[in-house]
Design a protein around this motif. Structure first.
Motif, mmCIF file in Angstrom:
data_model
loop_
_atom_site.group_PDB
_atom_site.id
_atom_site.type_symbol
_atom_site.label_atom_id
_atom_site.label_comp_id
_atom_site.label_asym_id
_atom_site.label_seq_id
_atom_site.Cartn_x
_atom_site.Cartn_y
_atom_site.Cartn_z
ATOM 1 N N ASN A 191 47.991 39.468 30.677
ATOM 2 C CA ASN A 191 46.044 39.320 30.559
ATOM 3 C C ASN A 191 45.806 39.750 31.758
ATOM 4 N N GLY A 200 46.380 33.088 30.481
ATOM 5 C CA GLY A 200 47.419 33.260 29.719
ATOM 6 C C GLY A 200 46.495 33.861 28.505
ATOM 7 N N ASP A 210 53.432 39.879 31.033
ATOM 8 C CA ASP A 210 52.373 40.718 31.674
ATOM 9 C C ASP A 210 53.890 40.524 32.652
#
Length: 613
Positions: A191, A200, A210
């Motif tokens: 993200n 998220g 991530d």
């Protein structure tokens, strides 16, 4: 790179390249031998790649289709994988005017034994929902990552706090020890948004974890370690939208990839328009094609390449990470035909898999529309095994705060449960008292611990699969009105230096220790009590502030008596003779015998849980 191209050129009979093309992405980067989904469409992205023709040479793999879009920087290449294909690495060459202009590696893997037969979650399970950024910080070195748009800021309720996969792995024993058998983390995927990236749901790369959470391999390691402790991983999948910083937004694969031409147009959130025979088409389109916010572009799943991409992405994560389930976000907002095709494709590959969809409606008819087996007047054929039971969620919260009356209090819950006849399989629904999008139940009840215990007892004993929200076992409270950053507060003890620690018990108040012990006892009992998994549910109309129901099977039963009165209540037992006559009882949590005379004494504001034999 030049050496590789020349070598491959000789092998394939082509001369050296004149104009090299840099291929930025090929997704998915690998697949598996033996999948039902054996025709895989690869998204290939590179400047001017559409002028080239792909070639490959590997046993059991063949290119069977190549398609272009209105963007010359994309090719969609379908490879067919034979059942006897050889696992291993190989290159795909891209040829233009008889010359190789690019190569890219690809890989076939062997499947894990029994992968297709994996069992998903069901009513035998209890799900523990966490927001990973707020659960535990196991690796402070990745709190802020160079090149990522948002750095850590634990002082801000809406910032990133540093929770990660390493922190989850550190506390798997705690989760299992609390009686939970499934773990649902909100999305791990990248993200890379400038703000509010911690939750998220604004994904910027659908194939990449991530880095502030960890790596793809860390997700796989988490899944394997959790499984060894009796805990499955339920992945949060988002099919409706992406983040505004997704790499697609810099070079859309097709003009119709994003709804409304890639320009923000808000959804109207009118869920009933999907089924409403009187709904204006414009209203229905505004619901499904509108964006949540300008930071979340709405995907057009009617584009066949995007639809295949999303289906394959889901299959890839199930196979790669060894998942036991999927929770699908904002379910009804996506295209209905696509949702049916997506769920069917997953269940074709994994017949015993579990999926639950989010349809945030108080109306059981709206929720039931999406469950597998529902005969819909609209003609929509759903394939989702389960849905989140928002009608029961809302009715429970209402019942716990309303005064008791003819049509208030427990009767809300009683009558909502009576609507189970509209569901093809009510026992498959996921029930919950709170989640990451609602005020916590403890806040909703103004800190009333006794009422909170009533809610937890209902959650653990009603039909369906219960979902519990992290931190509630130690009475994380937050605001009474929804405020996302605050209701998704840090788990005490998840960060070095925390004064209280939920994982060890250090620094907890007496009330917190009491709530935690109650939760542990409740869900440990549920885990080892088959009647709460498969037993039929029979409930009696609430009377005088008491709601009674039984889970029963084969002459044995569990009796649940929920007393909302502020004073002890004497419950006459003659109504329940069919379940109690001539039988003995013991307290479910303490195992102490309970006398069953003509009446049962119920403590004030309490759940009485009895095993009847």
């Amino acid at each position: 790179m030049r050496t590789i191209l020349c070598t491959l050129a000789l092998l394939l009979g082509f001369s050296a390249p004149v104009r090299a093309i840099d291929i930025e992405r090929v997704e998915p980067a690998n697949w598996w031998v033996g999948m039902q989904h054996n025709r895989v469409e690869l998204l290939v992205h590179g400047n001017g790649i559409a002028t080239s023709t792909p070639r490959l040479s590997h046993h059991g793999v063949a290119i069977v289709d190549v398609q272009k879009t209105d963007n010359p920087n994309y090719l969609f290449v379908t490879v067919e994988i034979a059942a006897d294909a050889t696992p291993g690495n190989f290159d795909i060459a891209f040829v233009d005017a008889g010359k190789i202009v690019a190569t890219h590696p690809w890989r076939l893997d062997a499947r894990e034994p029994g992968s297709a037969q994996r069992r998903g979650f069901d009513a035998h399970d209890a799900i523990y929902l966490i927001t990973p950024d707020r659960f535990a910080n196991g690796d402070p070195s990745n709190d802020s990552v160079p090149g990522m748009r948002e750095a850590a800021n634990r002082a801000s309720p809406n910032g990133r706090h540093g929770g990660d996969i390493a922190g989850i792995r550190k506390h798997l024993d705690y989760i299992a020890g609390m009686g939970f058998t499934q773990l649902w983390p909100t999305p791990f995927l990248e993200n890379d948004q400038p703000e509010y990236s911690y939750h998220g749901y604004a994904i910027t790369d659908l194939y990449k974890t991530d880095p502030r959470m960890g790596s793809n391999e860390d997700v796989r390691a988490l899944s394997r370690e959790a499984k060894s402790k009796g805990v499955g991983i339920v992945m949060d999948i988002v099919l409706n939208h992406i983040g505004s910083q997704h790499w697609w937004m810099r070079d859309l694969p097709a003009k119709d990839w994003i709804n409304h031409g890639g320009r923000f147009a808000p959804t109207n959130h009118r869920r009933t328009t999907v089924q409403d025979p009187h709904a204006a088409p414009a209203d229905r389109e505004a619901f499904t094609d509108g964006w949540f916010v300008d930071a979340m572009p709405d995907l057009n799943q009617r584009n066949p390449h995007l639809a295949r991409y999303l289906i394959q992405n889901t299959l890839w994560w199930i196979e790669y990470a060894g998942l036991s389930g999927i929770r699908e976000d904002t379910f009804g907002y996506a295209d209905a035909d696509f949702l049916s095709a997506w769920a069917k494709a997953v269940l074709t590959e994994y017949p015993n898999f579990a999926m639950v969809g989010e349809e945030w409606s108080i109306n059981p008819m709206v929720v039931a529309h999406w469950q597998r087996g529902k005969q819909n007047a609209s003609g929509h054929v759903p394939h989702m095994p389960s849905m989140m039971d928002f009608p029961i969620h809302i009715a429970l919260r209402t019942a716990l705060v309303q005064p008791e009356g003819w049509d208030t209090g427990w009767v809300n819950l009683y009558e909502m449960l009576a609507n189970d006849f509209v569901y093809p399989d009510p026992d498959a629904l996921v029930v919950f008292a709170e989640n990451h999008d609602t005020a916590r139940l403890f806040a909703h009840l103004d800190g009333d611990l006794a009422a909170w215990k009533l809610g937890m007892a209902y959650l653990a004993t009603v039909r369906g699969t219960p979902q519990f929200y992290y931190g509630s076992e130690v009475l994380l409270r937050g605001p009474k009105e929804r405020n996302d950053g605050q209701l998704r507060a840090d788990m005490p003890g998840g960060w070095a230096g925390d004064t209280a620690n939920a994982f060890t018990g250090n620094g907890l108040s007496a009330a917190q220790r009491d709530a935690q012990a109650y939760t542990r006892a409740l869900f440990d009992w549920r885990k080892r009590t088959p009647l709460l998994h498969t037993g039929k549910l029979t409930h009696f109309a609430p009377q005088d502030g008491v709601y009674v129901y039984f889970r029963h099977e084969g002459g044995r039963s569990v009796m649940v008596a929920l007393n909302k009165n502020a004073k002890p209540t004497s419950l006459a037992l003659d109504r329940f003779d069919a379940f109690l006559r001539g039988r003995t009882a013991r307290d479910a949590l303490s195992a102490k015998p309970v006398g069953m005379g003509r009446a049962l004494e119920l403590p004030a504001m309490s759940a009485t849980l009895l095993e009847i034999e």
